[in-house]
Design a protein around this motif. Structure first.
Motif, PDB file in Angstrom:
ATOM      1  N   LEU A 471       0.731  -1.355   0.089  1.00  0.00           N
ATOM      2  CA  LEU A 471       0.104   0.050  -0.073  1.00  0.00           C
ATOM      3  C   LEU A 471       1.019   1.437   0.087  1.00  0.00           C
ATOM      4  CD1 LEU A 471      -2.999   0.810   0.061  1.00  0.00           C
ATOM      5  CD2 LEU A 471      -2.573   1.027   2.382  1.00  0.00           C
ATOM      6  N   GLY A 472       0.782   2.218  -0.831  1.00  0.00           N
ATOM      7  CA  GLY A 472       1.257   3.350  -0.907  1.00  0.00           C
ATOM      8  C   GLY A 472       0.707   4.441  -1.776  1.00  0.00           C
ATOM      9  N   ASP A 473       1.267   5.668  -1.470  1.00  0.00           N
ATOM     10  CA  ASP A 473       0.894   6.925  -2.231  1.00  0.00           C
ATOM     11  C   ASP A 473       1.807   7.422  -3.078  1.00  0.00           C
ATOM     12  OD1 ASP A 473       2.017   7.483   0.053  1.00  0.00           O
ATOM     13  OD2 ASP A 473       1.420   9.443  -0.285  1.00  0.00           O
ATOM     14  N   PRO A 474       2.180   7.195  -4.438  1.00  0.00           N
ATOM     15  CA  PRO A 474       3.431   7.499  -5.208  1.00  0.00           C
ATOM     16  C   PRO A 474       2.849   8.978  -5.682  1.00  0.00           C
ATOM     17  CG  PRO A 474       2.208   5.914  -6.577  1.00  0.00           C
ATOM     18  CD  PRO A 474       1.741   5.921  -4.995  1.00  0.00           C
ATOM     19  N   ALA A 475       1.850   9.447  -5.484  1.00  0.00           N
ATOM     20  CA  ALA A 475       1.397  10.554  -6.268  1.00  0.00           C
ATOM     21  C   ALA A 475       2.228  11.956  -5.290  1.00  0.00           C
ATOM     22  CB  ALA A 475       0.053  10.944  -6.112  1.00  0.00           C
ATOM     23  N   THR A 476       2.883  12.849  -6.018  1.00  0.00           N
ATOM     24  CA  THR A 476       3.750  13.739  -5.316  1.00  0.00           C
ATOM     25  C   THR A 476       3.154  14.921  -5.833  1.00  0.00           C
ATOM     26  OG1 THR A 476       5.436  13.935  -7.203  1.00  0.00           O
ATOM     27  CG2 THR A 476       5.797  12.282  -5.387  1.00  0.00           C
ATOM     28  N   PHE A 477       3.657  16.300  -5.277  1.00  0.00           N
ATOM     29  CA  PHE A 477       3.459  17.470  -5.785  1.00  0.00           C
ATOM     30  C   PHE A 477       3.889  17.777  -7.123  1.00  0.00           C
ATOM     31  CE2 PHE A 477       2.478  18.045  -1.336  1.00  0.00           C
ATOM     32  CZ  PHE A 477       1.424  18.669  -1.119  1.00  0.00           C
ATOM     33  N   THR A 478       4.947  17.192  -7.716  1.00  0.00           N
ATOM     34  CA  THR A 478       5.598  17.475  -8.909  1.00  0.00           C
ATOM     35  C   THR A 478       5.182  16.463  -9.829  1.00  0.00           C
ATOM     36  OG1 THR A 478       7.490  16.411  -8.216  1.00  0.00           O
ATOM     37  CG2 THR A 478       7.595  18.768  -7.898  1.00  0.00           C
ATOM     38  N   ASP A 479       4.755  15.241  -9.314  1.00  0.00           N
ATOM     39  CA  ASP A 479       4.221  14.184 -10.389  1.00  0.00           C
ATOM     40  C   ASP A 479       2.990  13.772  -9.574  1.00  0.00           C
ATOM     41  OD1 ASP A 479       4.049  12.383 -12.342  1.00  0.00           O
ATOM     42  OD2 ASP A 479       5.689  11.417 -11.804  1.00  0.00           O
ATOM     43  N   PRO A 480       1.729  14.298  -9.604  1.00  0.00           N
ATOM     44  CA  PRO A 480       0.774  13.851  -8.809  1.00  0.00           C
ATOM     45  C   PRO A 480      -0.334  12.793  -9.356  1.00  0.00           C
ATOM     46  CG  PRO A 480       0.015  16.128  -9.817  1.00  0.00           C
ATOM     47  CD  PRO A 480       1.709  15.648 -10.129  1.00  0.00           C
ATOM     48  N   HIS A 481      -0.213  12.853 -10.802  1.00  0.00           N
ATOM     49  CA  HIS A 481      -1.204  11.805 -11.616  1.00  0.00           C
ATOM     50  C   HIS A 481      -0.918  10.427 -11.529  1.00  0.00           C
ATOM     51  CE1 HIS A 481      -3.666  15.277 -12.763  1.00  0.00           C
ATOM     52  NE2 HIS A 481      -2.394  15.957 -13.240  1.00  0.00           N
ATOM     53  N   GLN A 482      -0.513   9.860 -10.373  1.00  0.00           N
ATOM     54  CA  GLN A 482      -0.168   8.314 -10.087  1.00  0.00           C
ATOM     55  C   GLN A 482      -1.318   7.906  -9.080  1.00  0.00           C
ATOM     56  OE1 GLN A 482       4.228   7.331  -9.927  1.00  0.00           O
ATOM     57  NE2 GLN A 482       4.249   9.767  -9.402  1.00  0.00           N
TER      58      GLN A 482
END
Length: 514
Positions: A471-482
């Motif tokens: 379980l994880g949240d790869p979406a970041t502020f610079t690459d959010p569409h994940q």
């Protein structure tokens, strides 16, 4: 629908009770039982050994009002395990007739210009959602902005008694038609001009219907405690079930203020009120850039104030108001614009490049009006944990259902739209059953959705299977569409909507009317 038997998983039912190794039985869109025995022969068996089975996440605070009409699948939400969303938050809404000034005032919701408002009221909006066949369940609040602007316009004046009565009648009709409550957003014009008499009148209607009043309070920086005190005072005076939205303190000098705000919540609840709070597990917020303008500068609506932003005297007055801002321009990033713009993804400080950041912001607003969004920092990790750990707090994304391959996938939006719930469960949860309760049954109860958020026989089969190791949240502020990782299976009303991390194309959501 195919009958399912999910075997071998750790079942966490959403109530806060410890997990149990049981088989979850699903048939005809509902949970038919939890058992340690042999599943029925006709059920399709799915081995979920080593994974957690829990209710689908109930996102109490979202802004997917229009994006679910753009792409009803709700991809960014369903892929993180959300099976129910509550739209219409922060006073923003689309439950009245389409008008240019109203559509501009709620531009935060308006990422796809192809979506037309073909309805004139809340029942019409809910019918449009139903016709779109959403991929997750949707409940709606009544947006205060639509009520107030539709009756009083965008000028700075108190509503008359007759106008309050008109708004109260419109609100009563919408609540009777199935809205789960009312929301306000006292920073979004024209709502900064609203007086207490109007808030109490609308809270009384909401309380009489037994529904919830959610608050984006007047200030989250220097005025946070006073703003929460206002919401609590209305709750005490009317008995209305109340939700303080995305409780956070902005600006280093205000760190620690959430503790004082929570004290007010605790005192009200000890006196018999029902006041809750919600928050997302990030240290940045997301809002229209125009939110930074003083309220007086937004009077009259965008059609009036945008042209004035090129006036030297107006700009000077705004700059004076910004002299003692609690955050700095290197903490503010342009995240989206209504038209392609090279500013997207860059901080105001970076865009300034030797110029004054105030002028950069004013130029952007004069060019784009409400069609420019920002992410903004200035928050404390200690404050975030204080709120997340509070017994009256639930988790809510404050995001939108986005399609990374479609028109709503433009820009660099806040990653909470993709990763809120996995991020909370992997980075902040210390007691997994209680953490899942804060994502399921607790927010469902705040919205009055009594049949969602718990795994029990007879309940609609909204559930999530996730692998704690992945379980994880790869979406970041610079690459959010994940999309989130580790979400292996999502059922919405018994239909397999996500399986092995991929969307099945099924859209089995329901529009929930209470």
């Amino acid at each position: 629908m195919t009958a399912l038997a999910l075997t071998g998983g750790l079942v966490i039912d959403g109530t806060g009770a410890p997990g149990r190794h049981e088989t979850v039985l699903v048939d005809n869109g509902h949970l038919t039982g939890l058992t340690t025995g042999e599943p029925p022969a006709h059920a399709r068996r799915v081995d979920v050994t080593g994974r957690v089975v829990c209710p689908g996440f109930v996102d109490l605070h979202t802004h997917s009002d229009l994006t679910l009409l753009s792409d009803p699948r709700g991809l960014s939400k369903i892929h993180q395990g959300v099976t129910t969303e509550v739209v219409g938050n922060c006073g923003l809404g689309v439950t009245g007739p389409e008008r240019a000034d109203l559509r501009a005032a709620v531009s935060y919701l308006d990422l796809d210009p192809a979506v037309r408002w073909t309805w004139r009221d809340l029942p019409g909006y809910l019918d449009a959602l139903t016709a779109a066949r959403p991929g997750l369940n949707v409940a709606a609040l009544v947006g205060h902005l639509v009520l107030h602007a539709g009756v009083c316009g965008f000028t700075d004046r108190p509503a008359t008694a007759a106008e309050r009565d008109t708004m109260a009648g419109l609100l009563r009709e919408a609540l009777d038609a199935g809205a789960v409550g009312l929301s306000t957003g006292l920073i979004y014009a024209p709502l900064p001009f609203v007086r207490d008499a109007e808030l109490r009148a609308l809270a009384e209607v909401t309380a009489s219907a037994g529904k919830v009043f959610t608050w984006h309070v007047r200030s989250y920086d220097d005025g946070l405690v006073d703003s929460v005190a206002q919401a609590v005072a209305v709750a005490r005076a009317t008995g209305c079930r109340t939700q303080i939205s995305h409780l956070a303190a902005v600006g280093r000098r205000n760190w620690g203020a959430v503790r004082r705000a929570l004290d007010l919540v605790e005192e009200a609840n000890a006196a018999g009120c029902s006041v809750g709070v919600d928050i997302y597990p990030y240290l940045h917020g997301n809002a229209p850039l125009a939110q930074l303008l003083p309220a007086w500068a937004q009077e009259g609506g965008p059609a009036t104030w945008v042209p004035t932003l090129r006036d030297a005297a107006v700009r000077a007055r705004i700059r004076d108001a910004w002299t003692d801002r609690p955050t700095t321009w290197d903490e503010v990033t342009v995240s989206w614009t209504a038209h392609p713009n090279p500013a997207v993804g860059r901080t105001i400080a970076d865009l300034a490049a030797g110029r004054d950041g105030d002028d950069v912001v004013l130029d952007l607003l004069a060019e784009l009006g409400t069609g420019v969004m920002m992410t903004a920092g200035g928050r404390s990790e200690d404050d975030l944990r204080t709120v997340l750990d509070h017994p009256d707090a639930v988790v809510a994304s404050d995001g939108l259902a986005l399609d990374p391959g479609g028109v709503t996938g433009a820009g660099v939006p806040h990653p909470r739209s993709y990763g809120c719930f996995p991020r909370y469960l992997t980075r902040y949860a210390t007691d997994l059953p209680d953490a899942i309760r804060r994502c399921t049954s607790a927010p469902a109860a705040r919205a009055g959705l009594t049949d969602r958020g718990v795994l029990r026989a007879g309940a609609p089969a909204d559930l999530v299977v996730f692998d704690p190791a992945r379980l994880g949240d790869p979406a970041t502020f610079t690459d959010p569409h994940q999309f989130a990782t580790g979400i292996d299976l999502v059922l919405v009303n018994g239909e397999v909507t996500v399986e092995n991390g991929g969307h099945t194309g099924r859209r089995a959501g329901q529009v929930l009317r209470t």
